[in-house]
Design an enzyme around this catalytic site. Structure first.
Site, PDB file in Angstrom:
ATOM      1  CB  ILE A   1      37.379 110.167 -21.633  1.00 40.99           C
ATOM      2  CG1 ILE A   1      36.995 110.989 -22.857  1.00 40.99           C
ATOM      3  CG2 ILE A   1      38.461 110.837 -20.795  1.00 40.99           C
ATOM      4  CD1 ILE A   1      36.285 112.296 -22.531  1.00 40.99           C
ATOM      5  CB  CYS A   2      40.644 107.563 -25.506  1.00 38.25           C
ATOM      6  SG  CYS A   2      39.421 106.959 -26.686  1.00 38.25           S
ATOM      7  CB  ALA A   3      41.603 110.985 -29.043  1.00 35.50           C
TER       8      ALA A   3
ATOM      9  N   GLY B   1      37.009 107.501 -28.370  1.00 38.39           N
ATOM     10  CA  GLY B   1      36.147 106.457 -27.817  1.00 38.39           C
ATOM     11  C   GLY B   1      36.620 105.055 -28.135  1.00 38.39           C
TER      12      GLY B   1
ATOM     13  CB  THR C   1      38.976 114.633 -25.450  1.00 36.32           C
ATOM     14  OG1 THR C   1      39.892 114.044 -26.368  1.00 36.32           O
ATOM     15  CG2 THR C   1      39.248 114.125 -24.053  1.00 36.32           C
TER      16      THR C   1
END
Length: 173
Positions: A131-133, A135, A160
């Site tokens: 996961i990142c901010a 995708g 997120t």
């Protein structure tokens, strides 16, 4: 598993060395020149061709695929997996300052720029959710993990931001 969008030239370096031969998988063959020029601008000049028919033709020819099984999932799907017996390790590939603002409970911080050197800390046999901010960075991370032989890799679509929008719990530590 790297989308051929405007960020491709920024993300490619996290996954492939500049001299790696590449075959592009394109939805539209007319994108070929644009993608090749985008890659060449950052030193990736070994594009040997493209496939526009999909990976099924590649497999029918008996050609190899990466070991990893990368699957895009929504945040609520990740939440369900976290409560199941098939619980994945959640790897957050954002920067430390982003992670501190809120992350999936239990997520391990491994910034994308450091992931290649930290990947040995993970078990290739266990499912991993990246996961990142938004995708985008997680797509690069998922491709790297697939390349490194991880059996099951999930890319959390929307990151997120989507997790937060879905009113799922965030941890801050």
């Amino acid at each position: 598993h790297l989308e051929a969008d405007e960020q491709l030239s920024n993300r490619i370096g996290f996954v492939f060395p500049p001299d790696a031969p590449m075959i592009l998988l394109l939805n539209d063959a007319s994108d070929y020149q644009r993608v090749v020029y985008s890659l060449a601008r950052v030193g990736y000049e070994n594009v040997v061709g493209y496939i526009a028919e999909g990976l099924d033709i590649w497999q029918r020819l008996g050609l190899p695929l990466t070991a990893g099984d990368v699957k895009d999932i929504e945040p609520k799907e990740l939440q369900d997996l976290l409560q199941s017996d098939a619980r994945p390790v959640v790897v957050d590939v954002r920067e430390p300052w982003e992670y501190k603002q809120g992350h999936v409970p239990g997520a391990i911080l491994m910034p994308l720029g450091q992931l290649a050197s930290l990947v040995g800390e993970l078990d290739t046999e266990k499912p991993v959710a990246v996961i990142c901010a938004s995708g985008s960075r997680s797509q690069s991370a998922a491709a790297l993990l697939g390349q490194k032989g991880f059996k099951t890799v999930y890319n959390v679509v929307g990151g997120t931001g989507a997790w937060r929008y879905s009113n799922l719990p965030l941890a801050r530590d």
